[in-house]
Write an enzyme that holds these catalytic residues in place. Structure first.
Site, mmCIF file in Angstrom:
data_model
loop_
_atom_site.group_PDB
_atom_site.id
_atom_site.type_symbol
_atom_site.label_atom_id
_atom_site.label_comp_id
_atom_site.label_asym_id
_atom_site.label_seq_id
_atom_site.Cartn_x
_atom_site.Cartn_y
_atom_site.Cartn_z
ATOM 1 N N GLY A 47 0.820 -1.212 0.000
ATOM 2 C CA GLY A 47 0.000 0.000 0.000
ATOM 3 C C GLY A 47 0.854 1.262 0.000
ATOM 4 O O GLY A 47 1.956 1.267 0.539
ATOM 5 N N ASP A 80 6.278 -5.265 6.052
ATOM 6 C CA ASP A 80 6.874 -6.507 6.565
ATOM 7 C C ASP A 80 6.991 -7.565 5.471
ATOM 8 O O ASP A 80 8.039 -8.195 5.306
ATOM 9 C CB ASP A 80 6.074 -7.032 7.759
ATOM 10 C CG ASP A 80 4.586 -7.137 7.480
ATOM 11 O OD1 ASP A 80 4.094 -6.439 6.585
ATOM 12 O OD2 ASP A 80 3.912 -7.937 8.157
ATOM 13 N N ASP A 108 0.799 1.603 8.652
ATOM 14 C CA ASP A 108 0.353 0.854 9.842
ATOM 15 C C ASP A 108 1.323 1.012 11.017
ATOM 16 O O ASP A 108 0.960 0.741 12.158
ATOM 17 C CB ASP A 108 0.212 -0.632 9.516
ATOM 18 C CG ASP A 108 -0.944 -0.893 8.561
ATOM 19 O OD1 ASP A 108 -1.590 0.085 8.146
ATOM 20 O OD2 ASP A 108 -1.184 -2.058 8.227
ATOM 21 N N MET A 168 -7.499 2.788 9.629
ATOM 22 C CA MET A 168 -6.689 1.704 9.069
ATOM 23 C C MET A 168 -5.618 1.216 10.025
ATOM 24 O O MET A 168 -5.284 1.881 10.999
ATOM 25 C CB MET A 168 -6.014 2.162 7.787
ATOM 26 C CG MET A 168 -6.583 1.515 6.565
ATOM 27 S SD MET A 168 -5.580 1.886 5.135
ATOM 28 C CE MET A 168 -6.713 1.363 3.853
ATOM 29 N N ARG A 189 -3.981 -2.805 9.494
ATOM 30 C CA ARG A 189 -4.505 -4.149 9.276
ATOM 31 C C ARG A 189 -4.512 -5.000 10.538
ATOM 32 O O ARG A 189 -5.506 -5.614 10.887
ATOM 33 C CB ARG A 189 -3.717 -4.847 8.173
ATOM 34 C CG ARG A 189 -4.306 -6.177 7.800
ATOM 35 C CD ARG A 189 -3.414 -6.959 6.889
ATOM 36 N NE ARG A 189 -3.367 -6.427 5.545
ATOM 37 C CZ ARG A 189 -2.260 -5.991 4.964
ATOM 38 N NH1 ARG A 189 -1.132 -6.017 5.623
ATOM 39 N NH2 ARG A 189 -2.284 -5.549 3.738
ATOM 40 N N GLU A 225 -9.101 -0.904 12.444
ATOM 41 C CA GLU A 225 -9.747 -1.852 11.519
ATOM 42 C C GLU A 225 -9.378 -3.304 11.824
ATOM 43 O O GLU A 225 -10.122 -4.217 11.515
ATOM 44 C CB GLU A 225 -9.418 -1.519 10.063
ATOM 45 C CG GLU A 225 -7.984 -1.795 9.670
ATOM 46 C CD GLU A 225 -7.723 -1.697 8.167
ATOM 47 O OE1 GLU A 225 -8.676 -1.668 7.387
ATOM 48 O OE2 GLU A 225 -6.537 -1.662 7.786
ATOM 49 N N TYR A 282 -7.747 4.962 3.149
ATOM 50 C CA TYR A 282 -7.099 5.295 1.874
ATOM 51 C C TYR A 282 -6.820 6.790 1.775
ATOM 52 O O TYR A 282 -5.849 7.204 1.158
ATOM 53 C CB TYR A 282 -7.974 4.817 0.712
ATOM 54 C CG TYR A 282 -8.196 3.320 0.774
ATOM 55 C CD1 TYR A 282 -7.199 2.444 0.367
ATOM 56 C CD2 TYR A 282 -9.366 2.785 1.297
ATOM 57 C CE1 TYR A 282 -7.369 1.077 0.462
ATOM 58 C CE2 TYR A 282 -9.543 1.414 1.400
ATOM 59 C CZ TYR A 282 -8.546 0.562 0.980
ATOM 60 O OH TYR A 282 -8.706 -0.792 1.094
#
Ligand code: FBP
Length: 698
Positions: free
Chosen positions: A104, A198, A226, A277, A279, A358, A566
């Site tokens: 991303g 990662d 993140d 956001m 993950r 999220e 986003y």
């Protein structure tokens, strides 16, 4: 309708041209800004000092599979001083360096390229920087462009990965490895730079191993909004406090959340539910909490550590152990949230702002079990059928039917252990369809569960609403009525507030906000209470002023849902990220020019003042460990989750009650200023980092 002549006149008007140009003055100033450089980069050349100060717990599998780079050590970038002619020649040699964005977007990526470009061109103006297009696919398909000074200039200090785009393809098969080697050789690359999270740095390590014999260097760069690419050694010494992009995204989210705090404290009407956001890890939610002081912020890593003391006590008394007392369930989480909502309503604040990461569902027991089970089932299906589960079963009903059959087969086979049994199937069918669909979503190319596509907030808030309804029915969820307001309304109506007060309210003493008694849950029960207190007769109506007060005490739970992801990922980089990434670019070149491979460029001491920042090379292979992906164990770079013992988290926890503000008076909202350049990177840094730098709090 304008004629074509009119349109032409408009388009040719120089003033209109200027006003509507895509280049606004601020963007132009950004492009021209030259980020500050760490002192070491003012040297004409740098060298790498290897140090044993940092030690890592090396995984055996990593040692086996990454033998060429597993013994890499941490390298400190230093002024080379009077380097030997040989070193100097190597530094200045003409190179071809390939760079790719992977995963991303994250604000600051363009400055990594700008940094590599400037450092490389300074060492040798003939060095070429090649950008692979559309992420790792660009490597596999040999789609690359030579980056020119003009192309780089256009993107300096700007967000996104637009210069060369990005993609999520994983280079994880022998075929893809050999295609990558072919491309690097065809382009005559000396080095390949992988800017990613990662998973992408995992790719970088495997490529470094693969291309070692060919003498092609591979360097990783820690990217992801993140914030979960952080590096510490086995003793906890920080080598990389946060990946780039985190600060900009968190500041962008915080700006939006703060605006909602302002709106909400003005019209007092809604609970704003903000999913942000991240993950897996909740770093972004934590930073947003610190930046805005939103009323409630859930942190996944915190709820995972929940222990139900009451259950433990009960089990201890009966001489048993209750394993279900550890970790939170969705139902329990919704109760914790309801409790906070009810407490705010009691002081007249039936509104607020709540931040939900999220990835929180991953930290909830029953969901985690489902995700792992479904990953295993889908992974196994794909492997044994050599096809794709999601193409074979397109509709939710088809997927459910497959699971049903699986459970039945296990049941009929009489086996005792199964990945999906009839109980799993029953529990799964109990959850709302939209969430079933979410859990069965296609995993991304790295085998990750795609949390951003699941309506996490809807799942949690659905349960919250249900439970609030119960609390409302039981007379517990009530809107507090301001004492002064109540008194004025009754006096205007010619009624004595002190006569009605003790009948209506459970806290009529001297509370500032009055709570209608739990037993008064409807107009009927209100009337009965007044009759019992001889304030009205059986055939008399409830006085309108009293009825109005009662109606005001009945809360309406209204929510507005927002998703911040986003948008923040595409935001303009903060000065912190601009400077950080530009220096990462220079670090990458120092590593390449000094022959490193299998290393990740990093800046030590990011948590400290800029003058203390220290460019380093961090070995990637020793950071790898085995993790479940696509239903099997894979060697990957470990993600850093929020440390619930860290000062940043402990501070947030300590301030939780203050930020909930379940007391009369104003909320404690903090207003983060919009992102702007001051010329001093120390002015605006991640608050998480500043707190963690304070050190141990207990
Ligand atoms: P990276 O780890 O690749 O930086 O991406 C992080 C992220 O922005 C997560 O926060 C989010 O869950 C995910 O990407 C969304 O992915 P996609 O772009 O595939 O929808």
């Amino acid at each position: 309708m304008s004629s074509s002549r009119e349109i032409e006149a408009i388009l040719n008007n120089p003033e209109i041209h200027r006003i509507t140009s895509r280049m606004n003055p601020e963007t132009m100033r950004r492009q021209d800004m030259v980020p500050a450089l760490c002192k070491v980069f003012s040297a004409s050349m740098t060298r790498l000092r290897e140090t044993d100060e940092f030690v890592f717990d090396v995984d055996n599998e990593a040692r086996k599979r990454l033998s060429e780079i597993i013994d890499n050590r941490v390298q400190i970038v230093e002024d080379a001083g009077d380097a030997s002619p040989e070193i100097s020649e190597n530094w200045r040699k003409k190179r071809r360096i390939g760079v790719v964005f992977s995963g991303g977007p994250a604000p600051g990526g363009h400055n990594v390229i700008a940094g590599i470009f400037d450092a490389a061109k300074k060492a040798n103006p003939d060095t070429e920087i090649w950008g692979f297009l559309m992420g790792p696919d660009g490597i596999l398909e040999n789609r690359a462009v030579a980056l020119t000074a003009e192309r780089v200039r256009r993107y300096r200090n700007l967000g996104g990965f637009g210069m060369i785009k990005t993609g999520r393809t994983k280079i994880d098969t022998p075929k893809k490895m050999s295609l990558s080697r072919e491309t690097c050789k065809k382009l005559g690359l000396d080095a390949l730079v992988i800017v990613g999270g990662d998973d992408s740095n995992t790719n970088a390590a495997f490529l470094a191993q693969e291309l070692y014999a060919d003498g092609i260097q591979v360097i990783g760069v820690p990217k992801t909004i993140d914030g979960d690419v952080q590096v510490r050694d086995a003793a906890g010494n920080v080598l990389c406090a946060v990946s780039f992009g985190f600060h900009s995204a968190a500041r962008a989210f915080a700006q939006e959340v703060s605006n909602l705090c302002t709106d909400c404290s003005s019209d007092m009407k809604y609970w704003h539910i903000c999913k942000v956001m991240g993950r897996s890890a909740s770093h972004l939610a934590l930073e947003v909490a610190l930046q805005t002081h939103a009323n409630i912020t859930l942190i996944g890593e915190d709820v995972a550590g929940y222990v139900d003391e009451k259950r433990i006590e009960a089990a201890e008394k009966s001489g048993t152990v209750d394993y279900t007392a550890y970790g939170i369930t969705l139902r329990h989480l919704s109760r914790v949230v309801c409790d906070a909502i009810v407490r705010r309503a009691a002081v007249g604040k039936n509104c607020g702002v709540m931040v939900i990461p999220e990835g929180i569902l991953e930290f909830i027991n029953e969901i985690q079990v489902f995700i792992i089970k479904l990953n295993t089932i889908i992974g196994e299906y794909n492997r044994t059928h050599d096809t794709d589960f999601h193409s074979d079963f397109v509709l939710l009903e088809e997927k459910r039917e497959y699971l049903r059959r699986l459970a039945k087969t296990y049941f009929e086979s009489g086996k005792t252990v199964s990945v999906w049994n009839t109980r799993d199937d029953d529990l799964f069918n109990d959850i709302p369809e939209f969430f079933q669909e979410g859990l069965l979503l296609e995993r991304d190319s790295h085998g990750n569960f795609q949390f951003s596509l699941v309506e996490t907030d809807k799942v949690i808030m659905g349960l919250v609403k249900d439970y609030l309804d119960i609390l409302k029915e039981n007379g517990i969820y009530k809107m507090g009525i301001e004492r002064e307001y109540y008194r004025r309304m009754l006096l205007v109506a010619g009624l004595d507030p002190d006569t009605y007060g003790p009948v209506l309210f459970r806290n009529y003493g001297d509370a500032m906000y009055l709570l209608v008694k739990e037993t008064i849950m409807s107009l009927k029960t209100l009337k009965q209470a007044l009759i019992r207190a001889n304030l009205i007769g059986e055939d008399q109506a409830v006085p309108p002023a009293v009825e109005k007060i009662y109606n005001k005490s009945v809360p309406q739970f209204k929510t507005q849902r927002h998703f911040y992801g986003y948008d923040g990922r595409g935001s303009i980089p903060t000065e912190f990220d601009c400077v950080y990434t530009y220096n990462l670019g220079w670090t990458v070149f120092s590593l390449i020019a000094n022959g490193a491979t299998g290393q990740m460029a990093a800046i030590r001491n990011l948590e400290k003042m800029f003058s203390q920042w220290e460019p380093v090379g961090v070995p990637i292979a020793p950071l790898m460990h085995l993790e479940e992906r696509n239903g099997k164990l894979s060697l990957v770079l470990e993600k850093s989750l929020v440390d619930v013992q860290s000062p940043a988290f402990l501070t947030t926890k300590a301030l939780r009650e203050k930020w909930l503000s379940a007391i009369p008076g104003d909320d404690d909202y903090r207003i983060p200023e919009p992102v702007h350049f001051t010329g001093n990177v120390d002015d605006d840094r991640p608050l998480t980092l500043l707190l963690n730098d304070i050190g141990k709090l207990n």
